[in-house]
Design an enzyme around this catalytic site. Structure first.
Site, PDB file in Angstrom:
ATOM      1  CB  SER A  92     -90.252  99.712  79.367  1.00  0.00           C
ATOM      2  OG  SER A  92     -89.216  98.781  79.571  1.00  0.00           O
ATOM      3  CG  HIS A 130     -93.232 103.226  80.126  1.00  0.00           C
ATOM      4  ND1 HIS A 130     -93.522 102.751  78.866  1.00  0.00           N
ATOM      5  CD2 HIS A 130     -91.875 103.265  80.208  1.00  0.00           C
ATOM      6  CE1 HIS A 130     -92.398 102.527  78.215  1.00  0.00           C
ATOM      7  NE2 HIS A 130     -91.386 102.831  79.002  1.00  0.00           N
ATOM      8  CD  GLU A 137     -96.898 102.899  77.047  1.00  0.00           C
ATOM      9  OE1 GLU A 137     -97.402 102.402  76.028  1.00  0.00           O
ATOM     10  OE2 GLU A 137     -95.980 102.344  77.693  1.00  0.00           O
ATOM     11  CG  ASN A 194     -91.301  99.457  75.054  1.00  0.00           C
ATOM     12  OD1 ASN A 194     -90.690  99.995  74.144  1.00  0.00           O
ATOM     13  ND2 ASN A 194     -91.128  99.805  76.313  1.00  0.00           N
TER      14      ASN A 194
END
Length: 292
Positions: free
Chosen positions: A120, A141, A153, A191
């Site tokens: 991540s 991800h 992602e 993130n």
């Protein structure tokens, strides 16, 4: 384009069993790997339970559940992944652990197999460099919980070739997920935005601006978030939140990403959120109770 028919998943925890779940449900053969039979059994129990919930919600049939479970094979060693077309690593968010896995994995994989990390936050370029096939390495991800979240992602490393990218994109689409392509910068897109917000919520608690309940209520009712930031941090795992903030702080060299000292203290105490029954909430009773 590379054909992906058999997928290996390293790690039977929350992310790994979720990826195995959606891949098997999409008709792919899956090899789920972990270091012990107990972890594998626990992962399969979670998959079975989540599939059963999908049946109860009339999202899938009981026949589809049986077929999905039948497509998953368990493996306690990396040798079981030897004939996979794509292997996705979902180990803990520690670079040295991931590098060791990839080093050992490359020794057993067929030359044309693709490798992905579900990291991540960690550099895909750097992880790819420790393998024998950086051009066949990519970041895939998934969001947590994998069966429910629509987004994935995709992150190309500097060496990732078009064949790997296109095959990975087709794989994600086959799972019924939407792709967001991110450049290989610390923490990528989701993130990079989400974790600083959570970190700021922890600073708000640390500085006494509000207590746990007030902060979560403010964001749920005032910003219409489905879950408060402290509740979400407990769900993600405070150790993972800290790891991502450390990657951001070190990778971007900006003080605005400094992990809140209170987050560090909770992790040092072993209060990691839901998985340890204590974090910003205490989950050991009939309902969660704020710890501050």
């Amino acid at each position: 384009m590379a054909q992906i028919n058999k997928v290996g998943v390293i790690g039977a925890g929350q992310m790994g069993n979720g990826i195995a779940h959606v891949a098997a449900l999409a008709g792919l053969d899956v090899v789920l790997n972990d270091v012990s039979s107990d972890r594998l059994k626990s992962g399969m129990a979670t998959i079975n339970g989540n599939l059963s919930r999908q049946i109860a919600k009339k999202m899938i049939t009981d026949e589809a559940r049986g077929q999905a479970l039948g497509r998953i094979t368990l493996a306690e060693t990396l040798d079981g992944l030897a004939d996979c077309d794509l292997v996705i690593e979902t180990a803990t968010e520690k670079e040295e652990v991931k590098r060791k896995i990839f080093h050992d994995l490359c020794a057993v994989l067929k030359p044309e197999a693709l490798i992905a990390s579900n990291t991540s936050s960690i550099s895909i370029t750097r992880l790819a460099a420790c393998t024998d096939r950086p051009e066949h390495f990519i970041g895939i991800h998934f969001m947590n919980p994998v069966p429910l979240m629509e987004l994935v992602e995709l992150i190309r490393g500097i060496a990732t070739d078009d064949r790997t990218f296109e095959a990975s994109k087709e794989f994600v689409t086959r799972l019924g997920k939407q792709v967001a392509v991110s450049e290989d910068f610390p923490a990528f897109i989701v993130n990079r935005i989400l974790l600083p917000m959570i970190n700021e919520a922890i600073y708000t608690l640390y500085e006494g601006v509000g207590n746990v309940e007030a902060i979560d209520a403010a964001m749920k009712l005032g910003a219409h978030h489905p879950m408060g930031p402290l509740e979400l941090a407990d769900f993600i795992g405070l150790d993972i939140c800290l790891s991502i903030m450390q990657v951001l702080h070190e990778g971007l060299a900006d003080s605005k990403y400094r992990p809140c000292p209170l987050l560090v203290k909770y992790v040092e105490a072993g209060w990691l959120g839901r998985k340890t029954q204590r974090g910003f909430y205490d989950y050991r009773g009939p309902k969660p109770v704020p710890t501050r």
